[in-house]
Design an enzyme around this catalytic site. Structure first.
Site, PDB file in Angstrom:
ATOM      1  N   ASP A  57      22.822 -38.956  83.832  1.00 27.41           N
ATOM      2  CA  ASP A  57      23.384 -39.722  82.711  1.00 27.41           C
ATOM      3  C   ASP A  57      24.021 -41.016  83.242  1.00 27.41           C
ATOM      4  OD1 ASP A  57      24.516 -39.783  79.797  1.00 27.41           O
ATOM      5  OD2 ASP A  57      26.282 -40.021  81.063  1.00 27.41           O
ATOM      6  N   LYS A  99      22.963 -45.149  82.714  1.00 28.07           N
ATOM      7  CA  LYS A  99      23.919 -46.182  82.302  1.00 28.07           C
ATOM      8  C   LYS A  99      23.975 -47.302  83.350  1.00 28.07           C
ATOM      9  CE  LYS A  99      26.635 -42.862  79.643  1.00 28.07           C
ATOM     10  NZ  LYS A  99      27.652 -41.810  79.729  1.00 28.07           N
ATOM     11  N   VAL A 155      31.681 -60.367  57.719  1.00 29.54           N
ATOM     12  CA  VAL A 155      30.272 -60.766  57.561  1.00 29.54           C
ATOM     13  C   VAL A 155      29.966 -61.345  56.181  1.00 29.54           C
ATOM     14  CG1 VAL A 155      29.519 -59.108  59.278  1.00 29.54           C
ATOM     15  CG2 VAL A 155      29.492 -58.456  56.890  1.00 29.54           C
ATOM     16  N   THR A 179      27.426 -36.193  66.053  1.00 30.27           N
ATOM     17  CA  THR A 179      28.724 -36.686  66.530  1.00 30.27           C
ATOM     18  C   THR A 179      28.863 -38.183  66.270  1.00 30.27           C
ATOM     19  OG1 THR A 179      28.620 -35.027  68.270  1.00 30.27           O
ATOM     20  CG2 THR A 179      30.219 -36.783  68.577  1.00 30.27           C
ATOM     21  N   GLY A 192      32.561 -39.588  72.588  1.00 28.72           N
ATOM     22  CA  GLY A 192      33.269 -39.111  71.389  1.00 28.72           C
ATOM     23  C   GLY A 192      32.825 -39.858  70.148  1.00 28.72           C
TER      24      GLY A 192
END
Ligand code: NAP
Ligand code: HSE
Length: 431
Positions: A202, A206, A34, A14, A303
């Site tokens: 989860d 975080k 850059v 993903t 996502g």
């Protein structure tokens, strides 16, 4: 500095697919920022014959990690394959080979972050991990750059999209927990094993990363008190609403005089609180700084492309540092020793839902117990249960210490007039 930046990508799922897509589609913007092209030189996968929905030259894809770690032509390793011990080994080896590393791996960072940052510093390399918390929201950079002049004292986050999606659909559409969890899996928000989403793990990972950065200390996953949403019922959500609250899975990190608490738990927020209107799979982090006051960061927490944006932004920072010759200096050494608050130092309000005997004297027994523990009621609701000689009592308390509340809770469950304590949640926000 070379005249092209060569990337070795670990993982083409993903997030990896999103990274390749952004590097391909935004090449002009990246070069402008850059000063040289960015090239994905090698991509590690488990199965190179698997069909991919991205175009890549066949010889770029490999199943052999050595084609990246032992390849002197690779400057930066992007790790988006997930995993723990073996992945930690790959990252450590990349850094020791003087390759900069960008990762989205919250599981790994919440446990081994401090150790890997040390290896990065020792090897003069950058290690960035913006995508590990709240996907596309640039929250880590906001803490380490935008708010660097301030002293952060509180962070409250909706940092797990799956649970926010479930709670939103349950409360707004009356859907069942099981049905919405299935939807979240189908939509690709949930982890392969959704236990880590619904049980709060989860979010806890975080919050450990956020608290470490925000409070300049070393908070690890084990320091976070965790409770998930799997026991939340439709009745709980209904009563929250009746009392003017919205339930969210909230990650809370708070410090007072460098004594900190970090937790993840279903929490009631007043409906007018800014986090209460963050719905579905969206994430948001509320940050309170002593100088800036209240700020809030909002956006997609998961996502392919949102997460890849954070990954590629880290890559841009690495490339800028390479051009400036300042790689490896971005690693901040924690300023404070970690000191976790004791239960008697953590103050909160609570929601309690009880089933009690519907007879004279019940209420005075309950109020006497609350008076004994010096806990007062902020809100109270009593409703008879049809066809039964019991009533539901919903209480929002004023603030009390965790230690005091726990003792009160135990005594409450033992009262003759209390048939059961159906649920209890922390309440945040408001006065
Ligand atoms: P994913 O879709 O499962 O993709 C994982 C990729 O890594 C696949 O291409 C897989 O190869 C490859 N891979 C896995 N183990 C490997 C191994 N041992 N050797 C070689 N290749 C291996 O995972 P994802 O959703 O992209 O997540 C990647 C990381 O980003 C995880 O750490 C995750 O927690 C983090 N993250 C994800 C999101 C999100 O929205 N998905 C958001 C924030 C952070 P094959 O394709 O051949 O199977
Ligand atoms: N399962 C995670 C979530 C993915 O639902 O937020 C993003 O980290």
């Amino acid at each position: 500095m070379t005249n092209v930046v060569r990337v070795g990508l670990l993982g083409l799922g993903t997030v990896g697919t999103g990274v390749v897509s952004i590097i391909q589609r935004h090449q002009e913007e990246l070069q402008h920022q850059v000063g040289c092209p960015v090239e994905v030189r090698k991509v590690l996968v488990r199965n190179k014959n698997k069909a991919r929905n991205i175009e890549l030259a066949k010889e770029i894809v490999t199943e052999d990690i050595e084609e990246i770690l032992s390849n002197p032509e690779i400057d930066v390793v992007i790790e988006v394959m997930g995993g723990m011990e073996q992945t930690k080994e790959h990252i450590a080896r990349a850094l020791q080979a003087k390759k900069h590393v960008v990762t989205a791996n919250k599981d790994l960072l919440a446990v081994h972050g401090a150790e890997l940052l040390k290896i990065a510093a020792e090897n003069g390399c950058d290690l960035f991990y913006e995508a590990s918390v709240a996907g596309g929201i640039p929250i880590l950079r906001s803490l380490s750059d935008g708010l660097s002049a301030d002293r952060i004292t509180k962070m409250m986050g909706i940092v797990n999209g799956t649970t926010n999606y479930i709670l939103t659909k349950m409360s707004q559409e009356g859907s069942s927990y099981e049905d919405v969890l299935k939807q979240a899996q189908e939509l690709g928000f949930a982890e392969a094993d959704p236990t880590s989403d619904v049980e709060g793990l989860d979010a806890a990972r975080k919050m450990a990363i956020l608290a470490s950065l925000g409070f300049s200390t070393e908070v690890s996953f084990d320091d976070v008190t965790v409770r998930g949403i799997s026991a939340v019922t439709e009745a709980d959500l209904h009563y929250c609403e009746q009392l003017g609250y919205t339930m969210k899975l909230i990650g809370l990190a708070q410090r007072d005089d460098n004594r900190i608490e970090v937790s993840v738990q279903p929490t009631l927020l007043p409906t007018e609180h800014p986090l209460a209107s963050v719905h579905n799979e969206y994430n948001a982090v509320y940050v309170y700084g002593e100088a800036v006051g209240e700020t809030m960061f909002y956006g997609p927490g998961a996502g392919s492309l949102p997460t890849a944006t954070a990954v590629v932004s880290d890559l841009v920072t690495v490339m800028r540092n390479m051009r400036l010759g300042v790689t490896g200096h971005s690693v901040l050494v924690p300023l404070h020793e970690k000191v976790l608050k004791e239960a008697n130092e953590i103050e909160a309000k609570h929601f309690l839902r009880l089933r009690v005997l519907d007879k004279a004297g019940t209420f005075s027994t309950i109020t006497s117990l609350f008076a004994e523990f010096e806990v007062s009621f902020e809100k109270l609701l009593q409703l008879p249960v049809e066809g039964e000689e019991v009533a539901e009592v919903i209480i929002i308390t004023h603030k009390t210490s965790e230690e005091n509340y726990e003792k009160l809770y135990q005594r409450l469950t033992a009262l003759d007039v209390v048939e059961s304590v159906e649920s209890s949640y922390r309440v945040e926000g408001g006065n």
